[in-house]
Design a protein around this motif. Structure first.
Motif, PDB file in Angstrom:
ATOM      1  N   ASN A   1      44.733  62.776  45.989  1.00  0.00           N
ATOM      2  CA  ASN A   1      43.926  61.800  45.237  1.00  0.00           C
ATOM      3  C   ASN A   1      43.857  60.474  45.991  1.00  0.00           C
ATOM      4  O   ASN A   1      44.875  59.978  46.473  1.00  0.00           O
ATOM      5  CB  ASN A   1      44.547  61.554  43.865  1.00  0.00           C
ATOM      6  N   VAL A   2      42.674  59.934  46.084  1.00  0.00           N
ATOM      7  CA  VAL A   2      42.506  58.613  46.699  1.00  0.00           C
ATOM      8  C   VAL A   2      42.681  57.536  45.617  1.00  0.00           C
ATOM      9  O   VAL A   2      43.223  56.464  45.873  1.00  0.00           O
ATOM     10  CB  VAL A   2      41.108  58.495  47.354  1.00  0.00           C
ATOM     11  N   ILE A   3      42.208  57.856  44.440  1.00  0.00           N
ATOM     12  CA  ILE A   3      42.418  56.988  43.266  1.00  0.00           C
ATOM     13  C   ILE A   3      43.060  57.870  42.199  1.00  0.00           C
ATOM     14  O   ILE A   3      42.586  58.991  41.951  1.00  0.00           O
ATOM     15  CB  ILE A   3      41.074  56.426  42.746  1.00  0.00           C
ATOM     16  N   GLU A   4      44.120  57.373  41.584  1.00  0.00           N
ATOM     17  CA  GLU A   4      44.828  58.218  40.612  1.00  0.00           C
ATOM     18  C   GLU A   4      45.075  57.469  39.306  1.00  0.00           C
ATOM     19  O   GLU A   4      45.726  56.418  39.296  1.00  0.00           O
ATOM     20  CB  GLU A   4      46.161  58.676  41.229  1.00  0.00           C
ATOM     21  N   ASP A   5      44.485  57.991  38.263  1.00  0.00           N
ATOM     22  CA  ASP A   5      44.716  57.517  36.892  1.00  0.00           C
ATOM     23  C   ASP A   5      44.667  55.979  36.785  1.00  0.00           C
ATOM     24  O   ASP A   5      45.567  55.366  36.240  1.00  0.00           O
ATOM     25  CB  ASP A   5      46.076  58.044  36.408  1.00  0.00           C
ATOM     26  N   LEU A   6      43.592  55.439  37.278  1.00  0.00           N
ATOM     27  CA  LEU A   6      43.455  53.971  37.296  1.00  0.00           C
ATOM     28  C   LEU A   6      42.704  53.496  36.048  1.00  0.00           C
ATOM     29  O   LEU A   6      41.595  53.960  35.779  1.00  0.00           O
ATOM     30  CB  LEU A   6      42.713  53.553  38.569  1.00  0.00           C
ATOM     31  N   SER A   7      43.328  52.641  35.297  1.00  0.00           N
ATOM     32  CA  SER A   7      42.673  52.051  34.120  1.00  0.00           C
ATOM     33  C   SER A   7      42.714  50.536  34.253  1.00  0.00           C
ATOM     34  O   SER A   7      43.748  49.977  34.628  1.00  0.00           O
ATOM     35  CB  SER A   7      43.385  52.475  32.832  1.00  0.00           C
ATOM     36  N   LEU A   8      41.592  49.918  33.916  1.00  0.00           N
ATOM     37  CA  LEU A   8      41.488  48.475  34.145  1.00  0.00           C
ATOM     38  C   LEU A   8      40.272  47.936  33.389  1.00  0.00           C
ATOM     39  O   LEU A   8      39.282  48.651  33.213  1.00  0.00           O
ATOM     40  CB  LEU A   8      41.285  48.254  35.658  1.00  0.00           C
ATOM     41  N   THR A   9      40.374  46.716  32.951  1.00  0.00           N
ATOM     42  CA  THR A   9      39.205  46.065  32.344  1.00  0.00           C
ATOM     43  C   THR A   9      38.868  44.829  33.171  1.00  0.00           C
ATOM     44  O   THR A   9      39.742  44.015  33.454  1.00  0.00           O
ATOM     45  CB  THR A   9      39.498  45.665  30.882  1.00  0.00           C
ATOM     46  N   LEU A  10      37.609  44.759  33.572  1.00  0.00           N
ATOM     47  CA  LEU A  10      37.162  43.608  34.374  1.00  0.00           C
ATOM     48  C   LEU A  10      36.359  42.667  33.478  1.00  0.00           C
ATOM     49  O   LEU A  10      35.397  43.103  32.828  1.00  0.00           O
ATOM     50  CB  LEU A  10      36.309  44.071  35.555  1.00  0.00           C
ATOM     51  N   HIS A  11      36.786  41.425  33.448  1.00  0.00           N
ATOM     52  CA  HIS A  11      36.140  40.464  32.541  1.00  0.00           C
ATOM     53  C   HIS A  11      35.141  39.598  33.289  1.00  0.00           C
ATOM     54  O   HIS A  11      35.399  39.175  34.421  1.00  0.00           O
ATOM     55  CB  HIS A  11      37.211  39.581  31.889  1.00  0.00           C
ATOM     56  N   PRO A  12      34.017  39.318  32.652  1.00  0.00           N
ATOM     57  CA  PRO A  12      33.019  38.475  33.320  1.00  0.00           C
ATOM     58  C   PRO A  12      33.512  37.038  33.538  1.00  0.00           C
ATOM     59  O   PRO A  12      34.438  36.587  32.851  1.00  0.00           O
ATOM     60  CB  PRO A  12      31.827  38.496  32.358  1.00  0.00           C
ATOM     61  N   GLY A  13      32.925  36.406  34.504  1.00  0.00           N
ATOM     62  CA  GLY A  13      33.284  35.016  34.803  1.00  0.00           C
ATOM     63  C   GLY A  13      34.479  34.900  35.726  1.00  0.00           C
ATOM     64  O   GLY A  13      35.076  33.832  35.825  1.00  0.00           O
ATOM     65  N   ALA A  14      34.827  35.980  36.396  1.00  0.00           N
ATOM     66  CA  ALA A  14      36.002  35.943  37.281  1.00  0.00           C
ATOM     67  C   ALA A  14      35.674  36.521  38.655  1.00  0.00           C
ATOM     68  O   ALA A  14      34.859  37.443  38.776  1.00  0.00           O
ATOM     69  CB  ALA A  14      37.147  36.722  36.655  1.00  0.00           C
ATOM     70  N   ILE A  15      36.322  35.958  39.658  1.00  0.00           N
ATOM     71  CA  ILE A  15      36.228  36.514  41.013  1.00  0.00           C
ATOM     72  C   ILE A  15      37.532  37.272  41.258  1.00  0.00           C
ATOM     73  O   ILE A  15      38.620  36.683  41.180  1.00  0.00           O
ATOM     74  CB  ILE A  15      36.030  35.408  42.073  1.00  0.00           C
ATOM     75  N   TYR A  16      37.401  38.556  41.508  1.00  0.00           N
ATOM     76  CA  TYR A  16      38.570  39.402  41.723  1.00  0.00           C
ATOM     77  C   TYR A  16      38.780  39.636  43.224  1.00  0.00           C
ATOM     78  O   TYR A  16      37.817  39.816  43.964  1.00  0.00           O
ATOM     79  CB  TYR A  16      38.390  40.770  41.061  1.00  0.00           C
ATOM     80  N   GLY A  17      40.017  39.670  43.625  1.00  0.00           N
ATOM     81  CA  GLY A  17      40.356  40.067  44.990  1.00  0.00           C
ATOM     82  C   GLY A  17      40.940  41.456  44.929  1.00  0.00           C
ATOM     83  O   GLY A  17      41.866  41.715  44.151  1.00  0.00           O
ATOM     84  N   LEU A  18      40.377  42.375  45.678  1.00  0.00           N
ATOM     85  CA  LEU A  18      40.890  43.749  45.698  1.00  0.00           C
ATOM     86  C   LEU A  18      41.682  43.930  46.994  1.00  0.00           C
ATOM     87  O   LEU A  18      41.108  43.904  48.084  1.00  0.00           O
ATOM     88  CB  LEU A  18      39.726  44.741  45.621  1.00  0.00           C
ATOM     89  N   LEU A  19      42.977  44.083  46.852  1.00  0.00           N
ATOM     90  CA  LEU A  19      43.840  44.149  48.034  1.00  0.00           C
ATOM     91  C   LEU A  19      44.569  45.484  48.094  1.00  0.00           C
ATOM     92  O   LEU A  19      44.799  46.129  47.074  1.00  0.00           O
ATOM     93  CB  LEU A  19      44.872  43.018  48.000  1.00  0.00           C
ATOM     94  N   GLY A  20      44.940  45.852  49.275  1.00  0.00           N
ATOM     95  CA  GLY A  20      45.682  47.099  49.462  1.00  0.00           C
ATOM     96  C   GLY A  20      45.696  47.462  50.926  1.00  0.00           C
ATOM     97  O   GLY A  20      44.840  46.993  51.693  1.00  0.00           O
TER      98      GLY A  20
END
Lengths: 266, 279
Positions: free
Chosen positions: B17-36
């Motif tokens: 699996n490249v992504i496994e059981d990922l749950s998340l809520t993204l809220h408007p008005g925000a800048i997210y940094g995706l790191l890994g």
């Protein structure tokens, strides 16, 4: 909000034409040269010694093969816009419905390209007409004004053979067109070559399979032969519908990176 | 709002699996940094968020619609700028003329402002541009589309030093309360002052998601002489100026986030860091 719009189809077509204009110009030039070869170089003896009617008949007789081959090239282009990862990202993310994107490609490959094809034949004929007096003593008149309408008539409304033959021919052409469309959706890159190889392989298998049966020929009772042609045509039409539905399904399921399947390894 | 529910994806039945059981809520008005780290599924997550890949399990819901349906409403609200892209051989002006009408909230004035900030003329030929310049032009287009979800994959790769500051400026100026911008990057220094929240992926799973304000409220980041490393240190690493340290911030003093240090601390001492973050 999700209904189809002609304006969006127009923009999709314009984008496609602008972004791939080099490839399409190459296609136009290739078709022009092909048509020129066919109506000029392939029949020099008629140009030199015979009348225009014989020249016309010779070109007309050799045209069907050229038309079929060209049609298959056009249809194989249907999913060429999905051939690389970057292209897939661009195409799939365009804000238009799936129907609009499919319609735009279909219009381009199955309407736009055939028009270009007819223009290429006319251009080739004009070039032949202009160059002939420079190369040969006598020349022959332009034939495109007569050739193109007759070609269109023959492939659409008029058929000088039997009705059943016409039906079978139309069913076969529909089947082969949808087969190449499916091949384009399946392979995307070098679709024409890969689909042709699959088709040839399929025909060889079919011939080997049919060798086990005693199939009545044209000389046998007419009714049996007629029934066989009707059955064959119906099977081809059903297969065409199945292939078209599969093509749409494959199109709707295209992902930016395909999970490896048997045809990805070809 | 974007809801990611139990997302699982692999590039083949026999592949991990490249992504496994990922749950998340993204809220408007925000800048997210995706790191890994490399290969942890950042780009794959982008493709799943935009409906370019279909998950094996789970779903991504945007405005109550599953993104895999690729409906017009959804496509008009998502723009993805991949790390590598094919810039067509046409002028940028023509590119805009052909593509902008498909985005109902496209802002031509915003586009003009961004292009001016990057010192790029509108009539520039995309074919003649360098990779960095192409990126700037496409970034301006991406920001002007007005989509509610904007996915930027390594947006600062190939940008020259002054352009990185311009990048931060234009992204901030294009931000609004309805928009979600996700920036996937390894160049954390380029974006650390820009981010409102951080998403960290590790071993195909969501390792951490939280506000940058919460991190700096609970943790301090500093470079101290090697002899003065605080006794409460959570994580330390030597550098040319001494030792970079992460230590608890019990008083909630204002401190500057060092995303690289935070990432390393969370990778090496995950339990310890999380304990302080939850405190």
């Amino acid at each position: 909000m999700n209904s189809n719009s002609l304006t969006r189809i127009k923009y999709l077509l314009l984008q496609d034409l602008s972004m791939n204009r080099k490839r399409y110009i190459s296609l136009l030039v290739g078709l022009f040269l092909g048509a020129l070869m066919l109506i000029y170089l392939a029949h020099p003896k008629y140009l030199l010694h015979d009348g225009s009617e014989r020249f016309y008949v010779a070109v007309y007789d050799s045209m069907p093969v050229f038309i079929v081959c060209t049609t298959l090239v056009f249809i194989s282009e249907l999913f060429a816009n999905f051939s690389t990862k970057q292209k897939r990202v661009h195409q799939l993310m365009l804000p238009a419905t799936k129907g609009e994107k499919f319609a735009a490609r279909f219009l381009l490959c199955c309407v736009g390209f055939p028009i270009v094809f007819l223009v290429a034949i006319a251009l080739a004929d004009v070039v032949r007409w202009i160059l002939s007096p420079l190369l040969f003593e006598n020349t022959l008149p332009l034939i495109c004004h007569k050739l193109i309408p007759e070609m269109l008539l023959k492939t659409t409304f008029y058929w000088d053979g039997e009705t059943l033959d016409h039906f079978l021919f139309c069913a076969f052409m529909t089947w082969i067109a949808t087969f190449y469309a499916m091949g384009s959706a399946l392979f995307r890159r070098r679709a024409l070559l890969k689909t042709t190889l699959c088709l040839m392989g399929g025909f060889i298998l079919l011939v080997l399979f049919l060798e086990n049966f005693d199939i009545p020929g044209e000389s046998t009772v007419d009714n049996v032969f007629d029934v066989m042609r009707v059955v064959a045509a119906c099977i081809l039409l059903v297969l065409s519908v199945v292939q078209f539905c599969l093509t749409r399904r494959l199109y709707n399921r295209i992902q930016v990176i395909s999970k490896q399947t048997w045809y990805d390894r070809i | 709002m974007i809801k990611i529910e139990n997302l699982t994806f692999a590039y083949g039945k026999k592949k991990p699996n490249v992504i496994e059981d990922l749950s998340l809520t993204l809220h408007p008005g925000a800048i997210y940094g995706l790191l890994g780290k490399n290969g942890t599924g950042k780009s794959t997550l982008f493709y799943l968020l935009s409906g370019l890949l279909f998950p094996d399990k789970g779903k991504v819901i945007m405005n109550d619609i599953n993104v895999t349906k690729r409906q017009l409403d959804t496509l008009q609200d998502i723009y993805i700028l991949p790390e590598e892209f094919d810039a067509p051989k046409i002028s940028f002006e023509k590119y805009v003329r052909l593509h902008a009408p498909l985005y109902p909230r496209f802002d031509h004035e915003q586009l003009g402002r961004c292009m001016a900030e990057f010192e790029l003329p509108m009539d520039v030929d995309l074919k003649s541009l360098s990779m960095g310049q192409k990126k700037k032009a496409m970034l301006c287009f991406a920001l002007a589309t007005g989509t509610r979800l904007l996915l930027l994959d390594e947006p600062t790769n190939g940008l020259d030093i002054p352009s990185k500051a311009v990048f931060r400026r234009v992204v901030t100026s294009c931000m609004n309360d309805e928009r979600i911008i996700i920036i996937s990057t390894h160049q954390v220094r380029d974006v650390e002052y820009l981010l409102d929240r951080v998403i960290l992926l590790k071993n195909s799973k969501l390792h951490y998601e939280g506000a940058t304000a919460d991190i700096t409220e609970r943790l301090s980041f500093a470079v101290v002489p090697t002899s003065d490393v605080p006794s409460t240190v959570i994580y330390q690493e030597p550098n040319l100026a001494g030792t970079a340290v992460v230590y608890p911030n019990p008083g909630g003093e204002e401190t500057v986030l060092n995303l690289e240090l935070f990432f390393n601390a969370l990778s090496v001492q995950p339990d310890l860091v999380e304990r302080y973050l939850k405190a």
